[in-house]
Design an enzyme around this catalytic site. Sequence first.
Site, PDB file in Angstrom:
ATOM      1  N   GLY A   1      53.470  38.754  39.188  1.00  0.00           N
ATOM      2  CA  GLY A   1      54.538  39.574  38.736  1.00  0.00           C
ATOM      3  C   GLY A   1      55.495  38.676  37.697  1.00  0.00           C
ATOM      4  O   GLY A   1      54.889  37.756  37.019  1.00  0.00           O
TER       5      GLY A   1
ATOM      6  N   LYS B   1      62.001  36.221  41.873  1.00  0.00           N
ATOM      7  CA  LYS B   1      60.406  36.441  41.472  1.00  0.00           C
ATOM      8  C   LYS B   1      60.138  37.868  42.188  1.00  0.00           C
ATOM      9  O   LYS B   1      60.466  38.213  43.081  1.00  0.00           O
ATOM     10  CB  LYS B   1      59.645  35.424  42.462  1.00  0.00           C
ATOM     11  CG  LYS B   1      58.204  35.621  42.023  1.00  0.00           C
ATOM     12  CD  LYS B   1      57.401  34.545  42.673  1.00  0.00           C
ATOM     13  CE  LYS B   1      56.025  34.441  42.508  1.00  0.00           C
ATOM     14  NZ  LYS B   1      55.277  33.190  43.192  1.00  0.00           N
TER      15      LYS B   1
ATOM     16  N   ASP C   1      47.234  26.188  44.953  1.00  0.00           N
ATOM     17  CA  ASP C   1      47.097  26.575  43.782  1.00  0.00           C
ATOM     18  C   ASP C   1      48.049  25.471  42.922  1.00  0.00           C
ATOM     19  O   ASP C   1      49.091  25.800  42.000  1.00  0.00           O
ATOM     20  CB  ASP C   1      48.006  27.849  43.242  1.00  0.00           C
ATOM     21  CG  ASP C   1      47.455  28.615  41.870  1.00  0.00           C
ATOM     22  OD1 ASP C   1      46.697  28.136  41.236  1.00  0.00           O
ATOM     23  OD2 ASP C   1      48.354  29.470  41.464  1.00  0.00           O
TER      24      ASP C   1
END
EC number: 2.7.11.30
Length: 536
Positions: free
Chosen positions: A226, A241, A345
């Site tokens: 997003g 966020k 990540d």
Amino acid sequence: MTAPWAALALLWGSLCAGSGRGEAETRECIYYNANWELERTNQSGLERCEGEQDKRLHCYASWRNSSGTIELVKKGCWLDDFNCYDRQECVATEENPQVYFCCCEGNFCNERFTHLPEPGGPEVTYEPPPTAPTLLTVLAYSLLPIGGLSLIVLLAFWMYRHRKPPYGHVDIHEVRQCQRWAGRRDGCADSFKPLPFQDPGPPPPSPLVGLKPLQLLEIKARGRFGCVWKAQLMNDFVAVKIFPLQDKQSWQSEREIFSTPGMKHENLLQFIAAEKRGSNLEVELWLITAFHDKGSLTDYLKGNIITWNELCHVAETMSRGLSYLHEDVPWCRGEGHKPSIAHRDFKSKNVLLKSDLTAVLADFGLAVRFEPGKPPGDTHGQVGTRRYMAPEVLEGAINFQRDAFLRIDMYAMGLVLWELVSRCKAADGPVDEYMLPFEEEIGQHPSLEELQEVVVHKKMRPTIKDHWLKHPGLAQLCVTIEECWDHDAEARLSAGCVEERVSLIRRSVNGTTSDCLVSLVTSVTNVDLLPKESSI
């Protein structure tokens, strides 16, 4: 024939004249803060409003009403918000909110405030006495609704195109753009899965946000799940966020990681609150965190060349944050057991920079916890960003144990350290334009097959330039980088070892030079690096 046109012109002129009135200039507002002791501000007084030249300023007030007793919460200046336009009085219209909020235009207009809920009954319409209608009357009554409706439509369209969303609302068009962006990211094909519609459940309470107006300002980034907004929470900037409902699992995962005991650390992103906004098909899931104006390490390196000391500071604080994330702390500052957490990540885009270039780790949507006696949860192998995937991830040959996931993070750290070195001006040689790892070898959008060929089969790594090795500090750091991205996962260094090495290298180089350029290759061996027994 001229009478209708004259009436129309007269009517239009009166409408335009009416729309030009009512905008009151706001320079100063009454200020009050019920939490002045906790927030270390003044309790009351006057506040001078400051904003952009083409933006309008307002005053606001917020209060509680407990059984008829008014408890004032906040008063002060408020940014450009079309809900406040042309309001000369501060009037709250919500039926029964937990905290009443009103805004208005004009100096000190928030001195008085009131609650006047919108009436639910039918409006009383004025009926004129029955007289024979004239042509002018017929035209006026016919054109007035049409002209008013046209103005409202035009004004609403202009507001939609030019204004930021007010408190508590998000532009659905922007959210859909985020969803489409998320589906095109440089990552695994299965990282964007639609979930069945269901209520995500109540988020943990966030009293800090619940009592303060929050206003979205601008989109700063579009990511895997997003958009990230810069927002204003009273006098502070925060990051919001926003996840669409189909990415509920990522929102829940990141919220759970942030809620883990011991996650408050100077090199981990500060968590403020998690909230659910909207209803039905327009539900959005918010994570509210600290905002860092310098942005990500990727963005900073694109626009800036760094010095030797800056490189060491970023590398040391970044490795300190990852070391703490990986660490298992039995009893962390009285909060309980902090388990070992793998990021999964890790990349320069997920490393944010404070104003002094201190690194802060962010984006824990794919992170996984390793708690004794509990399964680690979703440990799907190929997750993260392709170009930062370790060889064993690209091969699909992962040992699903804690240490294996921590070593995958360390491979990615080696690539991020290489990015730092590639933009450092300490060596006696040119500093190239910023490039992502493997961008020179296989471009900006590598496929999984291309990365498997380069990283796994050919065992290639980003190029280490010859002139880097002529600087004693960079040469030692390049050795550390190579031990981080070693093809043998068990041979890779730990994050704690990298932190200690960078600190040792900085002290050794700065002990004999002051961020100057050193070209003696033999001086590289003056400092013994920590042994590889410090690996994970």
